[in-house]
Scaffold this motif. Sequence first.
Motif, short mmCIF file in Angstrom:
data_model
loop_
_atom_site.label_atom_id
_atom_site.label_comp_id
_atom_site.label_asym_id
_atom_site.label_seq_id
_atom_site.Cartn_x
_atom_site.Cartn_y
_atom_site.Cartn_z
N ILE A 117 0.85 -1.20 0.00
CA ILE A 117 0.00 0.00 0.00
C ILE A 117 0.88 1.24 0.00
CG2 ILE A 117 -1.77 1.29 1.25
CD1 ILE A 117 -2.77 -1.38 2.37
N ASP A 118 0.70 2.08 -0.99
CA ASP A 118 1.50 3.30 -1.14
C ASP A 118 0.84 4.42 -0.33
OD1 ASP A 118 3.10 5.38 -1.91
OD2 ASP A 118 2.60 5.30 -4.04
N CYS A 119 1.24 4.54 0.95
CA CYS A 119 0.61 5.52 1.83
C CYS A 119 1.63 6.32 2.65
CB CYS A 119 -0.41 4.85 2.75
SG CYS A 119 0.29 3.61 3.86
N ASP A 120 2.86 6.43 2.13
CA ASP A 120 3.88 7.31 2.71
C ASP A 120 4.19 6.96 4.17
OD1 ASP A 120 3.69 8.78 0.28
OD2 ASP A 120 2.04 9.95 1.10
N LEU A 121 4.26 5.69 4.51
CA LEU A 121 4.58 5.29 5.88
C LEU A 121 5.96 5.80 6.26
CD1 LEU A 121 3.63 3.63 8.36
CD2 LEU A 121 4.88 1.69 7.37
N THR A 122 6.04 6.56 7.36
CA THR A 122 7.27 7.22 7.80
C THR A 122 7.43 7.03 9.30
OG1 THR A 122 6.88 8.90 6.08
CG2 THR A 122 8.49 9.44 7.80
N PRO A 123 8.64 6.74 9.80
CA PRO A 123 8.81 6.41 11.21
C PRO A 123 8.65 7.60 12.16
CG PRO A 123 10.67 5.61 9.89
CD PRO A 123 9.88 6.55 9.03
N ILE A 273 10.73 20.81 10.96
CA ILE A 273 10.77 19.52 11.68
C ILE A 273 11.97 18.76 11.13
CG2 ILE A 273 9.51 17.43 12.31
CD1 ILE A 273 6.91 18.89 11.59
N ARG A 274 13.06 18.80 11.87
CA ARG A 274 14.35 18.36 11.34
C ARG A 274 14.34 16.92 10.80
NH1 ARG A 274 18.80 17.53 15.76
NH2 ARG A 274 17.61 15.59 15.92
N ASP A 275 13.71 16.00 11.54
CA ASP A 275 13.83 14.58 11.20
C ASP A 275 12.56 14.00 10.57
OD1 ASP A 275 16.40 14.63 12.35
OD2 ASP A 275 15.54 14.31 14.35
N ASN A 276 11.64 14.85 10.13
CA ASN A 276 10.41 14.41 9.47
C ASN A 276 9.59 13.47 10.35
OD1 ASN A 276 8.51 14.33 7.42
ND2 ASN A 276 9.51 12.66 6.32
N LEU A 291 4.94 16.69 8.33
CA LEU A 291 5.23 17.16 6.98
C LEU A 291 4.67 16.17 5.96
CD1 LEU A 291 8.97 18.17 7.52
CD2 LEU A 291 7.01 19.73 7.40
N SER A 292 4.21 16.70 4.84
CA SER A 292 3.80 15.85 3.73
C SER A 292 5.02 15.55 2.85
CB SER A 292 2.73 16.56 2.90
OG SER A 292 3.27 17.70 2.27
N PRO A 293 4.93 14.53 1.99
CA PRO A 293 6.07 14.23 1.11
C PRO A 293 6.46 15.39 0.21
CG PRO A 293 4.56 12.38 1.17
CD PRO A 293 3.88 13.50 1.89
#
Length: 426
Positions: A117-123, A273-276, A291-293
């Motif tokens: 699923i392409d949903c911009d999963l970010t830690p 936001i330094r580290d996203n 932040l968005s991509p």
Amino acid sequence: MTSTYPNSYYAATAKGVPALTRLEEDITCDVCIIGAGYTGLSAALHLAEKGYKPIVLEAERIGWGASGRNGGQLGTTLRKDQSELEARYGTDMAQRLWALAQDSVATVKSIIERYKIDCDLTPSILHAAWKRKDAGDLEEEAAHMREAYGYEKLRYVPREEMREMVASTRYWGGALDEGAAHLHPLNFALGMAAAAKEKGARIFEDSRVLDISESDPARIRTAHGTVTASHVVIACNGYLGKLESRVNGYIMPINNFIIATEPLGAEGAKALIRDNVAVADTKFVIDYYRLSPDGRLLFGGGENYSPNFPKDIAAFVRKPMLRVFPQLKDVRIDYAWGGTLAITLSRMPQFGRLAPNRIFAHGYSGQGINVATLAGKLIAETVSGTAERFDLLAGMKTQKFPGGTLLRYPGLVAGMLFYAMKDRLP
């Protein structure tokens, strides 16, 4: 299709929106699910993976409600932190709830990975202390989670480092949860729907349920068709309305609001936001943002407790955004939208059965991505004959809002205004 998605950043960047039809026939099935948000879609997917052929009825569009409009933060708890759960339910129960919480996050990540699923999963989510005392509480909780639960992914962030990570002077410290994450919520819902359909579920949009019979099997009626089902799953959350009067007094629909700025550029976004990571503060009426991509700030702040949204959502949310980031005073707002979620008095979710063949889950209180997805999984386990984990949550007693559905709003507004006032005190 008569309904459209609200004009949000998420709708503008949605991927794989299906062309579905409304129910215009009479169908018989094993399981009928009412609601195509995270709860209903997860239940449909997990049931389909077990070989069932569930039917999903959605009044609007897939992910049209809170599932497609929320802040996109994938937390690691069931909403309350472990120290609170220990005080309320005891250590053993808190440990069992933590195991469920960990499974909820793992389930979301597994669905995204397995079905690509392409949903911009970010830690990572950074919890930000609004007051000095909050910083101490976050430090204590991080230490407690490490010592009592062996959870090494949560660490305290002192005030000086907070200012390096987030370009705001508002915070006294924080706690970084590297087991948490953030994502595009609508694309996650759409991806889960596609996975459920691939496995054999059928989803009908524009198919508002008008009533459910008390029979077994149950007859679920829409304006243009019916479903006769051995099991009924009510997965409506903040949009339950009057469909099921036996439980709607246990939840309170409230509205949250989000804005998306113009793209800030790679350097501008990183400076903010330094580290996203995603950020959520400790206020009672919280600010939450990420932040968005494409380098926008997606900022959620403010809420109301009426059926109506503010006339100017952008202005409504700009105020809390500028309290945190006054340097954005000249930044353009490209999108502004709101959504309705459901809270409970305890802020813990409510699971239960209304009859042997009628099951429900709702009241995620702002923690819907992981908890609602877990709810769907546990519902599927229950329908297939393994109810222990569902029953653990169903056994947690909840209270109705005082005054029932008619008088709950005045009391809620008074309480919310009191705590919002406390947010403004040092």
